[in-house]
Design an enzyme around this catalytic site. Sequence first.
Site, PDB file in Angstrom:
ATOM      1  N   HIS A   1      -1.976  -0.467   2.746  1.00 68.00           N
ATOM      2  CA  HIS A   1      -1.976   0.991   2.885  1.00 68.00           C
ATOM      3  C   HIS A   1      -1.608   1.634   1.559  1.00 68.00           C
ATOM      4  O   HIS A   1      -1.195   0.969   0.618  1.00 68.00           O
ATOM      5  CB  HIS A   1      -1.020   1.451   3.996  1.00 68.00           C
ATOM      6  CG  HIS A   1       0.428   1.445   3.610  1.00 68.00           C
ATOM      7  ND1 HIS A   1       1.314   2.400   4.019  1.00 68.00           N
ATOM      8  CD2 HIS A   1       1.160   0.597   2.856  1.00 68.00           C
ATOM      9  CE1 HIS A   1       2.527   2.146   3.555  1.00 68.00           C
ATOM     10  NE2 HIS A   1       2.457   1.050   2.844  1.00 68.00           N
TER      11      HIS A   1
ATOM     12  N   CYS B   1       4.027   3.651  -4.261  1.00 67.75           N
ATOM     13  CA  CYS B   1       3.487   3.632  -2.893  1.00 67.75           C
ATOM     14  C   CYS B   1       2.245   4.505  -2.748  1.00 67.75           C
ATOM     15  O   CYS B   1       1.565   4.455  -1.730  1.00 67.75           O
ATOM     16  CB  CYS B   1       4.546   4.064  -1.889  1.00 67.75           C
ATOM     17  SG  CYS B   1       5.894   2.876  -1.768  1.00 67.75           S
TER      18      CYS B   1
ATOM     19  N   HIS C   1      -1.413  -1.054  -1.598  1.00 66.96           N
ATOM     20  CA  HIS C   1      -0.543  -2.227  -1.630  1.00 66.96           C
ATOM     21  C   HIS C   1      -0.405  -2.758  -0.211  1.00 66.96           C
ATOM     22  O   HIS C   1      -0.885  -2.142   0.734  1.00 66.96           O
ATOM     23  CB  HIS C   1       0.825  -1.880  -2.239  1.00 66.96           C
ATOM     24  CG  HIS C   1       1.597  -0.874  -1.450  1.00 66.96           C
ATOM     25  ND1 HIS C   1       1.285   0.476  -1.442  1.00 66.96           N
ATOM     26  CD2 HIS C   1       2.654  -1.016  -0.620  1.00 66.96           C
ATOM     27  CE1 HIS C   1       2.133   1.118  -0.659  1.00 66.96           C
ATOM     28  NE2 HIS C   1       2.969   0.235  -0.137  1.00 66.96           N
TER      29      HIS C   1
ATOM     30  N   HIS D   1       2.001  -4.977   2.950  1.00 69.79           N
ATOM     31  CA  HIS D   1       3.299  -5.355   3.502  1.00 69.79           C
ATOM     32  C   HIS D   1       3.082  -6.389   4.593  1.00 69.79           C
ATOM     33  O   HIS D   1       2.033  -6.414   5.243  1.00 69.79           O
ATOM     34  CB  HIS D   1       4.013  -4.161   4.147  1.00 69.79           C
ATOM     35  CG  HIS D   1       4.438  -3.105   3.198  1.00 69.79           C
ATOM     36  ND1 HIS D   1       5.551  -3.216   2.390  1.00 69.79           N
ATOM     37  CD2 HIS D   1       3.903  -1.892   2.932  1.00 69.79           C
ATOM     38  CE1 HIS D   1       5.677  -2.116   1.677  1.00 69.79           C
ATOM     39  NE2 HIS D   1       4.683  -1.295   1.975  1.00 69.79           N
TER      40      HIS D   1
ATOM     41  N   HIS E   1      -4.205  -7.534   9.069  1.00 68.86           N
ATOM     42  CA  HIS E   1      -5.166  -7.623   7.971  1.00 68.86           C
ATOM     43  C   HIS E   1      -6.131  -6.441   7.949  1.00 68.86           C
ATOM     44  O   HIS E   1      -7.299  -6.582   7.588  1.00 68.86           O
ATOM     45  CB  HIS E   1      -5.904  -8.972   7.981  1.00 68.86           C
ATOM     46  CG  HIS E   1      -5.027 -10.070   7.468  1.00 68.86           C
ATOM     47  ND1 HIS E   1      -4.077 -10.665   8.266  1.00 68.86           N
ATOM     48  CD2 HIS E   1      -4.933 -10.644   6.252  1.00 68.86           C
ATOM     49  CE1 HIS E   1      -3.440 -11.584   7.550  1.00 68.86           C
ATOM     50  NE2 HIS E   1      -3.926 -11.577   6.322  1.00 68.86           N
TER      51      HIS E   1
ATOM     52  N   GLU F   1       9.279  -2.337   7.260  1.00 72.22           N
ATOM     53  CA  GLU F   1       8.281  -2.363   6.191  1.00 72.22           C
ATOM     54  C   GLU F   1       8.668  -3.406   5.141  1.00 72.22           C
ATOM     55  O   GLU F   1       7.816  -4.028   4.522  1.00 72.22           O
ATOM     56  CB  GLU F   1       8.146  -0.982   5.554  1.00 72.22           C
ATOM     57  CG  GLU F   1       6.973  -0.867   4.624  1.00 72.22           C
ATOM     58  CD  GLU F   1       6.730   0.543   4.191  1.00 72.22           C
ATOM     59  OE1 GLU F   1       5.846   1.188   4.766  1.00 72.22           O
ATOM     60  OE2 GLU F   1       7.442   1.009   3.267  1.00 72.22           O
TER      61      GLU F   1
END
Length: 126
Positions: free
Chosen positions: A16, A25, A29, A31, A76, A116
């Site tokens: 995201h 952010c 990137h 998580h 994914h 997160e």
Amino acid sequence: MPKWTLHTEFKFDAAHLIEGYDGKCGRMHGHSYKVHLSAESNKLNPSKYLETSDMVCDFRELKWAAKDAEKGGLDHGVLNELVKVNPTAERIAEYIYKETDRRIPEGIKLTITVWETENSWVEYTE
């Protein structure tokens, strides 16, 4: 009055970016998200997989978000495309709550916690 509270955890990996964010952010990137979900009820219900009223709700319905994005989950996937709002941790938790709530019987109180990172998480309930 009786009360049952189910708890389950699962993980999913997703990418995201936070649109408009002035910092790292704001770039794409990923998580490895961890989700804890609790479902509280004063009665037992049938489910899609069990006709008798013997469960709060089915664990399979609670873990929908762990499925591959191509199969209706979040794993994914690109959250900006799946969640349809700016995918902050707060909005992801809200999205999982609302999508889960529509899949389970009425009257179940949900609490969604989304990590997160190992040290940063959010909790959402209504």
